[in-house]
Scaffold this motif. Sequence first.
Motif, PDB file in Angstrom:
ATOM      1  N   GLU A 112     -23.500  12.354 -63.087  1.00 28.46           N
ATOM      2  CA  GLU A 112     -23.641  13.379 -62.064  1.00 28.46           C
ATOM      3  C   GLU A 112     -23.265  14.722 -62.651  1.00 28.46           C
ATOM      4  O   GLU A 112     -22.236  14.865 -63.311  1.00 28.46           O
ATOM      5  N   PHE A 172     -24.426   5.728 -64.863  1.00 24.83           N
ATOM      6  CA  PHE A 172     -24.506   6.720 -63.779  1.00 24.83           C
ATOM      7  C   PHE A 172     -23.930   8.033 -64.296  1.00 24.83           C
ATOM      8  O   PHE A 172     -22.879   8.075 -64.941  1.00 24.83           O
ATOM      9  N   LYS A 192     -27.600  13.694 -59.371  1.00 25.38           N
ATOM     10  CA  LYS A 192     -27.162  12.361 -59.781  1.00 25.38           C
ATOM     11  C   LYS A 192     -28.308  11.646 -60.489  1.00 25.38           C
ATOM     12  O   LYS A 192     -29.464  11.774 -60.107  1.00 25.38           O
TER      13      LYS A 192
END
Length: 453
Positions: A120, A118, A125
């Motif tokens: 961001e 992940f 995102k």
Amino acid sequence: MLDLVILSKQGEIKAMLSKLKNIEISHKITLWYSVFMLILVIITIGLSLFIANKVAKYETHKKLINKVEQISHDINKYEEYDDGVFLIILQRQKGVIKGQYPKNFDPKQRFSGSKIGFYENNKTKFYYYDRPIKKQKDTIIRAIILADNTQSILGSLFFAIALIAPILFVIAIFVGYKLAKNALAPINQISKTAQTISQSADFSKRVKTSNNNDELAKLSSVINEMLQTLQIKFQNEKQLTSDISHELKTPISVILSQAQYAIQHADTLDEAKQCLQVIQKQSKKMAELTNQILQISKIENLTNIKMKRVCLSEILQSILNDFDKISNKKLITKIDPNIHINADITLLERAINNILDNALKFSRSKIEVNLKIDNNVAKLSIKDDGEGIEKDEFDKIFNKFYQIETSRNKLQNSGNGLGLFMSAQIIRLHNAKITINSELKRYSEFCIEFLIN
């Protein structure tokens, strides 16, 4: 100042609670139903969004893994962009060989290994996934997808729910109110009937009952049974008042007429004494009637009595010994010894005495009294050789003030019609049964059955 504010708030709360108490039940049910539905809707929306978020994440991760797996097995299936997924081929030393990173994604992101990564940047995102291409260990396929796509789907879902939920909520409240109103309609009918009865004092009216076997139908049946009991009680009291007035009318008239005659016409002491004797006789009759009415009132208000184990044989023999002293009729007895029952001695003696008095009044020459045990039942019979009773009079003879109009020595043995009624009530309190056998011009027999156990 703070105390005044607190007191003011408390007063407002009490006033609000007082208003809530006066709200109709259907409105209360709708209110509580609405609060419950609102909480349920909020919980449902929250769970729906939570589950949708989890499902969307799972599908997104699954899509990334599937794309990478396909290409890692067959490089010929590679495309730079496929179904919202950015696909990049890179080598550990050379960097990007094919493909292009999406805007705001940092190419220097470390490899995700076997997990979904992940990232961001600037409120953008990303999810990404890396996997080495088979037979080319230095070459890696990286799949990147915007996480905002998932948020967009969730936003659309939330907007749809927010748009539809209030409409469904209002419909649910309206339907709930109608259902509550219809369900409570019988209660309104019961209330109106009760109010009508209260205003008119007409206990013959009944609540309408349905064929359903629900709680309201049972309530209606119970209320109708109660109204039936009240109607009988009311009619009995009305009849009692009428009967008492009728019974007192004659002695009062005699007393007044004799007093008036004594005042206006009695010239000697003997004439005055004759009037006073008549007045005394009628006064005793009124006193006896009043005493019996009071006794009956006490007995009728009893629901149970304190009973103990007593010997019916001894009680009956004692009553007959006293009775024989005052009776000029032949007394024939056959009493089995040691018959015990549960009874209130005082009430039991009163009931038997009343029946014996009745037999004495109407017998010609003899009275027969028998007591025996038959099938665990103590059977007491009191039989006179009088004029007898017609069969259609059997049920009436135990009513208040009822006196048979046929010739049973009525002129010589007039009464007030309360003795047998009192006896029947006392016998009922003892869970016993009284019946009549009779043949006109021959005899009348009163039979009482007591359970031994």
